[in-house]
Design a protein around this motif. Sequence first.
Motif, mmCIF file in Angstrom:
data_model
loop_
_atom_site.group_PDB
_atom_site.id
_atom_site.type_symbol
_atom_site.label_atom_id
_atom_site.label_comp_id
_atom_site.label_asym_id
_atom_site.label_seq_id
_atom_site.Cartn_x
_atom_site.Cartn_y
_atom_site.Cartn_z
ATOM 1 N N VAL A 53 -35.933 17.828 -23.274
ATOM 2 C CA VAL A 53 -34.766 18.251 -22.500
ATOM 3 C C VAL A 53 -33.858 19.109 -23.383
ATOM 4 O O VAL A 53 -33.390 20.175 -22.971
ATOM 5 N N ALA A 56 -35.224 22.608 -23.946
ATOM 6 C CA ALA A 56 -35.128 23.492 -22.778
ATOM 7 C C ALA A 56 -33.737 24.088 -22.627
ATOM 8 O O ALA A 56 -33.571 25.102 -21.960
ATOM 9 N N VAL A 61 -35.952 21.909 -17.199
ATOM 10 C CA VAL A 61 -36.698 21.067 -18.134
ATOM 11 C C VAL A 61 -38.163 20.988 -17.705
ATOM 12 O O VAL A 61 -39.063 21.114 -18.520
ATOM 13 N N ASN A 153 -31.383 20.306 -16.396
ATOM 14 C CA ASN A 153 -30.390 19.691 -17.268
ATOM 15 C C ASN A 153 -29.004 20.175 -16.870
ATOM 16 O O ASN A 153 -28.737 21.365 -16.861
ATOM 17 N N SER A 157 -27.313 20.518 -24.848
ATOM 18 C CA SER A 157 -28.679 20.539 -25.399
ATOM 19 C C SER A 157 -28.702 20.019 -26.834
ATOM 20 O O SER A 157 -29.636 20.286 -27.580
#
Length: 181
Positions: A53, A56, A61, A153, A157
């Motif tokens: 996740v 990405a 994701v 998401n 990040s």
Amino acid sequence: MKSSIKLLLTVLTGFSVFVSCIEEQDFDQYDELQANPEVEASILYIEAPESFVNAAGNADVITRNFDFNAFSADLFAERVLDGTVTYIVQNTTSKPVDVFVELLDVNGNVLDTERIESEAGMVNQQVDIAYGSAGKSINIIKNTSSIRVTARNRGDSTSVADNPDPKIILKSSGKFRLELK
């Protein structure tokens, strides 16, 4: 005399067997038969660790199509009456995530879409979608040829959850009532 007694006993035995085994048959029972069993099976299982996740970023994701011809197979499609598809999302990551499940026909046209919003750390979020008389059109199920899953998401990040193995899991199953005759 002995042979006439044997003959009489044979005839009486045969007649009693014949009379005792005869019962009037009801051939209309088939018309009255209601055979509608429920069948249940898993559909999908997908998981993505939090590191995936984070890698990405703000992009999707997961975006993946799964061929799923079980619903559109004649044996099922011609007999299904109604049913429920259940989605369970487990999100043990530190990020809120949106999961989109799209049911597609053989040409890739979207028949139905479900959006499941999952907050960070939310475990076992369940969504039940009814099809048939108590829900959406059963034709959606009958014409489903593939399933597209997208997870997006909605968080950052970089953060990492405190859990030892944080991940997002999507599980789904279906329970349907079929008509056998």
